[in-house]
Design a protein around this motif. Structure first.
Motif, PDB file in Angstrom:
ATOM      1  N   ALA A   3      21.071  -9.188  19.825  1.00  0.00           N
ATOM      2  CA  ALA A   3      21.148 -10.301  20.770  1.00  0.00           C
ATOM      3  C   ALA A   3      20.004 -11.295  20.554  1.00  0.00           C
ATOM      4  CB  ALA A   3      21.128  -9.773  22.211  1.00  0.00           C
ATOM      5  N   ILE A   4      18.823 -10.783  20.290  1.00  0.00           N
ATOM      6  CA  ILE A   4      17.648 -11.637  20.092  1.00  0.00           C
ATOM      7  C   ILE A   4      17.758 -12.419  18.786  1.00  0.00           C
ATOM      8  CG2 ILE A   4      15.151 -11.616  19.650  1.00  0.00           C
ATOM      9  CD1 ILE A   4      15.096  -9.074  21.526  1.00  0.00           C
ATOM     10  N   LEU A   5      18.194 -11.756  17.722  1.00  0.00           N
ATOM     11  CA  LEU A   5      18.139 -12.353  16.386  1.00  0.00           C
ATOM     12  C   LEU A   5      19.433 -13.011  15.925  1.00  0.00           C
ATOM     13  CD1 LEU A   5      16.129  -9.570  14.537  1.00  0.00           C
ATOM     14  CD2 LEU A   5      15.276 -11.708  15.523  1.00  0.00           C
ATOM     15  N   SER A   6      20.504 -12.898  16.682  1.00  0.00           N
ATOM     16  CA  SER A   6      21.794 -13.411  16.213  1.00  0.00           C
ATOM     17  C   SER A   6      21.779 -14.918  15.962  1.00  0.00           C
ATOM     18  CB  SER A   6      22.911 -13.047  17.186  1.00  0.00           C
ATOM     19  OG  SER A   6      22.691 -13.664  18.442  1.00  0.00           O
ATOM     20  N   THR A   7      20.868 -15.649  16.569  1.00  0.00           N
ATOM     21  CA  THR A   7      20.780 -17.092  16.334  1.00  0.00           C
ATOM     22  C   THR A   7      19.818 -17.442  15.194  1.00  0.00           C
ATOM     23  OG1 THR A   7      19.034 -17.361  17.987  1.00  0.00           O
ATOM     24  CG2 THR A   7      21.308 -17.612  18.749  1.00  0.00           C
ATOM     25  N   TYR A   8      19.128 -16.462  14.648  1.00  0.00           N
ATOM     26  CA  TYR A   8      18.199 -16.675  13.535  1.00  0.00           C
ATOM     27  C   TYR A   8      18.943 -16.524  12.216  1.00  0.00           C
ATOM     28  CZ  TYR A   8      14.074 -16.447  16.525  1.00  0.00           C
ATOM     29  OH  TYR A   8      13.125 -16.716  17.473  1.00  0.00           O
ATOM     30  N   ALA A   9      18.597 -17.347  11.251  1.00  0.00           N
ATOM     31  CA  ALA A   9      19.197 -17.241   9.917  1.00  0.00           C
ATOM     32  C   ALA A   9      18.951 -15.856   9.320  1.00  0.00           C
ATOM     33  CB  ALA A   9      18.639 -18.323   8.998  1.00  0.00           C
ATOM     34  N   ALA A  10      17.848 -15.226   9.699  1.00  0.00           N
ATOM     35  CA  ALA A  10      17.509 -13.899   9.174  1.00  0.00           C
ATOM     36  C   ALA A  10      18.597 -12.875   9.483  1.00  0.00           C
ATOM     37  CB  ALA A  10      16.172 -13.432   9.751  1.00  0.00           C
ATOM     38  N   TRP A  11      19.346 -13.067  10.557  1.00  0.00           N
ATOM     39  CA  TRP A  11      20.366 -12.082  10.929  1.00  0.00           C
ATOM     40  C   TRP A  11      21.452 -11.972   9.858  1.00  0.00           C
ATOM     41  CZ3 TRP A  11      20.443  -8.099  13.903  1.00  0.00           C
ATOM     42  CH2 TRP A  11      21.663  -7.441  14.114  1.00  0.00           C
ATOM     43  N   ASN A  12      21.716 -13.055   9.145  1.00  0.00           N
ATOM     44  CA  ASN A  12      22.791 -13.064   8.154  1.00  0.00           C
ATOM     45  C   ASN A  12      22.588 -12.051   7.028  1.00  0.00           C
ATOM     46  OD1 ASN A  12      24.051 -15.143   9.554  1.00  0.00           O
ATOM     47  ND2 ASN A  12      22.873 -16.684   8.469  1.00  0.00           N
ATOM     48  N   ASP A  13      21.351 -11.717   6.722  1.00  0.00           N
ATOM     49  CA  ASP A  13      21.046 -10.857   5.577  1.00  0.00           C
ATOM     50  C   ASP A  13      20.479  -9.493   5.962  1.00  0.00           C
ATOM     51  OD1 ASP A  13      21.724 -12.997   3.834  1.00  0.00           O
ATOM     52  OD2 ASP A  13      19.751 -13.865   4.196  1.00  0.00           O
ATOM     53  N   ILE A  14      20.540  -9.138   7.224  1.00  0.00           N
ATOM     54  CA  ILE A  14      19.859  -7.939   7.716  1.00  0.00           C
ATOM     55  C   ILE A  14      20.677  -6.671   7.468  1.00  0.00           C
ATOM     56  CG2 ILE A  14      20.833  -7.966  10.045  1.00  0.00           C
ATOM     57  CD1 ILE A  14      17.982  -7.358  11.085  1.00  0.00           C
ATOM     58  N   ARG A  15      19.933  -5.582   7.248  1.00  0.00           N
ATOM     59  CA  ARG A  15      20.489  -4.228   7.234  1.00  0.00           C
ATOM     60  C   ARG A  15      19.709  -3.453   8.304  1.00  0.00           C
ATOM     61  NH1 ARG A  15      19.622  -5.911   2.074  1.00  0.00           N
ATOM     62  NH2 ARG A  15      17.643  -4.821   1.908  1.00  0.00           N
TER      63      ARG A  15
END
Length: 102
Positions: free
Chosen positions: A65-77
């Motif tokens: 929920a916190i990171l879903s708006t950050y570009a970083a979320w796209n590449d996370i594992r």
């Protein structure tokens, strides 16, 4: 706390490291006292943020929920394990077959 949640990305540049620190700071501020951001590491082409918790699914949901708006979320594992164990349970992305902290 019984579990360690690991947020992981590929790392190849100083910009990646700056993004890691930004994400770590946001999580430290936003997660509250139920979960403890326990630092980060980087090397071998990957970077990780470690979160100690008794509730890994709840911590994952909050991180999402916190990171879903950050570009970083796209590449996370994301995976978790018991602190005393070494077998990771993969939480994200769906379909990921292997997770290692190098």
């Amino acid at each position: 706390m019984k579990y360690q949640l690991v947020l992981q990305w590929d790392a190849s540049s100083l910009m990646d490291y700056d993004r890691l620190i930004e994400v770590e700071n946001v999580l430290t501020q936003e997660l509250g006292s139920t979960h403890e951001v326990d630092g980060h590491d980087e090397g071998s082409g990957q970077m990780n943020i470690f979160i100690r918790t008794d509730y890994p699914k709840k911590a994952f949901d909050q991180c999402k929920a916190i990171l879903s708006t950050y570009a970083a979320w796209n590449d996370i594992r994301v995976a978790c394990r018991e602190v005393s164990g070494n077998v990771y349970t993969i939480l994200w992305p769906k379909g990921l077959a292997e997770f290692k902290v190098l």
